[in-house]
Design an enzyme around this catalytic site. Structure first.
Site, PDB file in Angstrom:
ATOM      1  N   GLU A  79       9.427   4.741  -1.351  1.00 58.33           N
ATOM      2  CA  GLU A  79       9.004   6.043  -1.546  1.00 58.33           C
ATOM      3  C   GLU A  79      10.169   7.170  -1.369  1.00 58.33           C
ATOM      4  O   GLU A  79      10.644   6.956  -0.499  1.00 58.33           O
ATOM      5  CB  GLU A  79       7.720   6.355  -0.687  1.00 58.33           C
ATOM      6  N   ARG A  89      -9.702   9.427  -1.354  1.00 55.52           N
ATOM      7  CA  ARG A  89     -10.437   9.032  -2.392  1.00 55.52           C
ATOM      8  C   ARG A  89     -11.597   7.936  -1.585  1.00 55.52           C
ATOM      9  O   ARG A  89     -12.887   7.917  -2.218  1.00 55.52           O
ATOM     10  CB  ARG A  89      -9.754   8.318  -3.395  1.00 55.52           C
ATOM     11  N   CYS A 142      -0.815   6.532   4.264  1.00 58.09           N
ATOM     12  CA  CYS A 142       0.448   6.239   3.925  1.00 58.09           C
ATOM     13  C   CYS A 142       1.481   7.542   3.970  1.00 58.09           C
ATOM     14  O   CYS A 142       2.331   7.710   4.766  1.00 58.09           O
ATOM     15  CB  CYS A 142       0.709   5.098   2.923  1.00 58.09           C
ATOM     16  N   HIS A 164       6.059   0.690  -0.164  1.00 65.65           N
ATOM     17  CA  HIS A 164       4.585   0.295  -0.364  1.00 65.65           C
ATOM     18  C   HIS A 164       4.723  -1.124  -1.383  1.00 65.65           C
ATOM     19  O   HIS A 164       5.353  -1.495  -2.000  1.00 65.65           O
ATOM     20  CB  HIS A 164       3.826   1.044  -1.345  1.00 65.65           C
TER      21      HIS A 164
END
Ligand code: PCA
Length: 198
Positions: A79, A89, A142, A164
């Protein structure tokens, strides 16, 4: 001896494993002159950043690398950026799903990772593992962990970053992409070597 703190998460969203913790716990305790300290984080807003920051304060590592699951991604992703936004979500492991909240009210909109993202990606690829730079860590726990680490350490000597991992083969029952655990471990080892060369 350099000290690296590496974290993985517990399973969330109905999964029974989280590849991040499987891969982190399979790492050796040392790599050359690097001591590898491992910590499992709960997939819970607020608790995960608090737990990693508490351990960092006690350990004072040279670098912190957090690792999480990003189901559906085809390879390992390093990332580049964390944003000041919580927007879930699905519920976290405490049943909370914050919507459109800042992580740090009034904080900068984003931080860039301070680990060598491109060198880590290149090192994992050179080890034969599919790996790419990602420009979104999402808006779930995260991203919150990476943002919180960078908010604390940007401008200081402690490097912070996030990787990830895709699903493990046993999670990818609906035909989603996956990687074997041994490849995930190799990618983490290559990334750690790239960080320690900084
Ligand atoms: N992945 C989630 C949180 C925990 C994990 O392993 C995320 O990408 O935010």
């Amino acid at each position: 001896m350099k000290h690296l703190l590496i974290t993985g998460f517990d399973p969330f969203g109905g999964e029974s494993v989280n590849p991040s913790w499987e891969a982190v716990s399979a790492l050796p305790e040392t790599m050359g002159d690097i001591a590898i300290h491992k910590l499992q984080l709960p997939t819970v807003f607020g608790k995960a950043p608090a737990a990693v920051l508490e351990r960092v304060d006690a350990l004072q590592p040279d670098a912190v690398l957090s690792v999480g699951q990003a189901g559906g991604r085809t390879g390992v992703t390093v990332e580049y950026v964390a944003i000041n936004l919580r927007h879930a979500r699905i519920a976290d492991n405490a049943g909370k799903a914050p919507q459109d909240q800042p992580i740090v009210p009034g904080g900068p909109a984003a931080y860039f990772a301070t680990v060598p993202v491109r060198k880590m990606t290149a090192a994992a690829e050179a080890a034969g593992i599919p790996c790419a730079v990602s420009y979104t860590a999402g808006t779930f726990v995260c991203n919150e962990v990476l943002y919180s680490l960078l908010h604390r350490f940007t401008g200081g000597p402690t490097l912070a970053g996030f990787i990830h991992l895709p699903y493990l083969p046993e999670q990818a029952t609906g035909g989603q992409p996956s990687l074997p655990l041994c490849d995930m471990v190799k990618a983490l080892e290559a990334s750690i070597a790239a960080i320690s060369a900084e």
